[in-house]
Each structure stands twice: as C-alpha cells, then as structure tokens.
Design an enzyme around this catalytic site. Structure first.
Site, PDB file in Angstrom:
ATOM      1  N   SER A  42       0.832  -1.115   0.160  1.00 55.75           N
ATOM      2  CA  SER A  42       0.056   0.075  -0.117  1.00 55.75           C
ATOM      3  C   SER A  42       0.829   1.234   0.067  1.00 55.75           C
ATOM      4  O   SER A  42       2.087   1.215  -0.216  1.00 55.75           O
ATOM      5  CB  SER A  42      -1.032  -0.083   1.292  1.00 55.75           C
ATOM      6  N   ASN A  43       0.398   2.240   0.355  1.00 51.02           N
ATOM      7  CA  ASN A  43       1.056   3.671   0.362  1.00 51.02           C
ATOM      8  C   ASN A  43       0.462   4.490   1.395  1.00 51.02           C
ATOM      9  O   ASN A  43      -0.566   4.127   2.129  1.00 51.02           O
ATOM     10  CB  ASN A  43       1.174   4.308  -0.965  1.00 51.02           C
TER      11      ASN A  43
END
Lengths: 237, 237
Positions: A42-43
């Site tokens: 993810s980020n």
C-alpha cells in the site's frame, strides 16, 4: 430587502450552488494490493484530500460518489459511498457509476503494481534470505475514465517527490486529463497524511499555485475553481 | 471487618497486583517496510490484541513498554510508548529497553521480509508490464529477545490461516519461547482487526483453549494466566 429575505440561505453564499445538478465522482485514499490473506502493498495516502474534496463538492450542491480505498476517516454525510480495496476494485466501481458523470477527480493514490499471484493461504517464511516478488501493472483508472465517450471533466493528481511540475504536465497530456493538481509529497507538513496542503493546478494553458493551507479550505477553493471550468451541463440521457 | 475496610481498593480484586513490580514489554501492530518514500509492504494487524494486553498488564500493576507499529488506536494512559515503523526499528527499540524485563509478549505482526533497497525518491511507473521486487529477510525479533541472557519470560503469537497448532508448536520450540498464543486469523469474526478473538495458549507441556470473547476480556485472562507462570522476581541490577 424582501427579495433578499426570501432567498434560500445557500443563495447568500456565491459558491453554494456552483455544482448544483452535477454528478461528481471522487476517488480517495490508497489502494491495497494483497500478497496473501494478511499481507499487502500500500502507500501513505490518508485520503484526507479526497475526502475534503468530496465534502466541498457536496457543499457546492453536487451529487457526490466517493470511491475510497481503506482509510480512517469519517465518510461525509450525504455522499454515495463506494468502499474498495484494490486498484481493480476501484476501477470497477468507477466505471459502474460513471454514466452521466460531469466531473471526475482522481485523488486516490492507486498502486501502480500488484502481485501477479495472490496466495490463498498466508505465505510461510522459508529459509531463504532473499525472495523475489513478481508484480504486474495495475489498470490506469484515470486514463480509462478520460478515454470514455462521453467523458467527464477529468482532474488528476500528481503526487511526486521530485521534478513535480514537469511530471505533472506530462501526465496531463499522456492520460488525456483536463486538469492536474500537482502535489509535492516530499515537502514537510503538506501532502500525504498532513492536514495541510499546497498545490499547483495545471491545465493545458495555465498554471495556478495555491499556498499552504488546510486541506478543507483548499478543497473548497479547488472545487470552485474547477466548477468554473466545467462545460455547461448537457442534456443527460 | 475493619481489616477488610482499610485494605487498599485494588487488594479487593485478586488479580490487580499480579504484575506489580514487573517490567513488561509488548510489541503490537504491523510493521511497514518501505519501498520508497510513499509505498510500503504491510499487513492487516490492527494492534488491538497487543494494546489490550498492554492495558491489562498496566491494570495488573506492571511497568509496561509498548513498542508499536503504525496503528489507529489510543495509546493506553501510563504505558511507556515506543512508536516504530519497520521491523528493524522495532528490534532496536525492543533491545534498547529490554534490560531487567520480566515478560516480553510479541503481539506485533512483524513483516518477514523487507525490500532489499529503499528508493530515496518515489519510483516511477515504467512501461514494463511486470516488475520484480527483491526482498530480504527481516530480523527475527522474538527469537533475538528469547536468546538474550538473562531472558525475559517470552510469549509469542502464531497468527495462521492453516495448520495452526502444529505451526505454533514448531515456532515455540524453534524460537526458544516459553509460551505461544495461537490465533486462527482465517476464522470470521476473530483475529486481525476484529474486536473479538479466540486463541489457544501453548507451552511445552500444556494446551489451553480460550473461546471467542472480546479482546479486552481475553487480554485480562491471558495476562493473569501468564503472570501465574512467571518465575519469581530476581534481584535486579
């Protein structure tokens, strides 16, 4: 004086109806790309900018569809909420609701790549000191939206840590966007997970800088700026 | 009756001082392993079980060190809080505070692998449809803790989606743990991000099942169970 007094309250604010009758779709937050049932890529997108834009679009009178990756934010009251996890789910949700959409704002930080294979069971750590993870490119959601006929007025984000404006201009042209909001996520105090942001709004023939301010105030300003650029409403089928 | 009346309130509860004078370290939450300034690999651990254990250990009278990956939970009042992101940071924080620790509970879902290289700038999506991400094994935090001399009473977690008890027993032996809490994260309604959990507590010569219940109640039960197994306090240097 009588005329003013019977005016509906929102008419006292010059901007309260700038998106009345418009259908707006906004993506927000990160996507999560599963490796197995417990792990993902993810980020750091918090979703704050996208949610603030959704709130501002609601206040401007729009019907707002919020397509959101996993975030820890309150969903604005009145939005049509479409929660998703992965980029593929986000694309499907966007295309399913895109009909008669006047404005699309892609504020989500969509993962560029996802694992080629998603393990059905949790992957066990082996003896190997090194591991190769094979990734495949995700669909380009905003480019696919901008390629629709008819297409909504399409606004993208460029969140970069270097060469921001040059990259944003290139993305605007390459993806067929109408406008792009360039966001330096390496600057301290703005961007991912901050409550403030400073951006440069770029069109084919203009560049407008907005100084550091709260994301909610910036969102209202951006929505009014964008609303003023929208083509007149067409007759919807 | 007079004796009962002047007893301090916590003495009315048989368990309120079971960890008085003890130093307890608890890890919680996921770790995040950066790919670049905005992207990371992580997992679905919410930190709820570790935070509930920290709260229960506080209520049992312990000095509690909570070493936590990024979560969206309120830090319990009174803990010594050590926030970290990556497995390497978590290991360093644990070892730095481990002196004179009586009990270590590794409830964090530590990433097994991290990217070999962390890009200083956001990686650009290239034309490639496929990408290889090279990963390297992270340090084994709980095994390193259990290998210290003197070592704290060391309790691990096994969060699995299959072959749970067999894997938990193997992990107990392989890592030199005193106890392991086995948690089926594939069962609906328990495990990662749930408010409830059901676990099996395993030692070299026992296996005790705890049925589905709230994580806070389960945490109190586990802490009392663990406190009863702790060796008597040694003279600390």
């Amino acid at each position: 004086a009588l005329v003013a007094a019977i005016r509906p309250p929102e008419q006292n604010c010059a901007t309260a109806s700038s998106l009345r009758g418009r259908k707006v779709m906004i993506t927000a937050g990160p996507t999560r790309e599963a490796l197995d049932p417990v792990r993902y890529i993810s980020n750091h997108s918090s979703g704050k900018m996208g949610y603030a834009l959704a709130q501002a679009a609601l206040e401007a009178g729009a019907e707002v569809h919020l397509v959101s990756g996993p975030v820890h934010l309150q969903t604005p009251a009145g939005v049509v909420y479409h929660p998703v996890e992965s980029a593929e789910e986000m694309l499907a949700a966007c295309l399913a609701q895109l009909k008669a959409c006047d404005l699309f704002i892609g504020a989500a930080a969509v993962a560029d790549y996802r694992p080629v294979a998603v393990a059905e069971q949790k992957l066990k750590k082996g003896a190997e000191e090194l591991m190769e993870l094979r990734l495949t490119k995700n669909p380009d959601i905003i480019a696919q939206v901008a390629a629709q006929t008819p297409k909504p007025f399409t606004v993208g984000f460029a969140a970069e840590t270097q060469n921001l404006l040059a990259y944003a201009r290139s993305k605007l042209a390459r993806k067929g966007l109408d406008m792009i909001i360039a966001n330096d996520v390496s600057a301290p105090g703005i961007g991912f997970n901050s409550d403030e942001n400073a951006v440069t709004l770029i069109t084919a023939d203009s560049e407008t800088h907005f100084a550091t301010q709260s994301k909610s105030i910036l969102a209202k300003t951006l929505i009014e700026y964008i609303a003023a650029q929208l083509p007149s409403p067409s007759i919807k089928s």
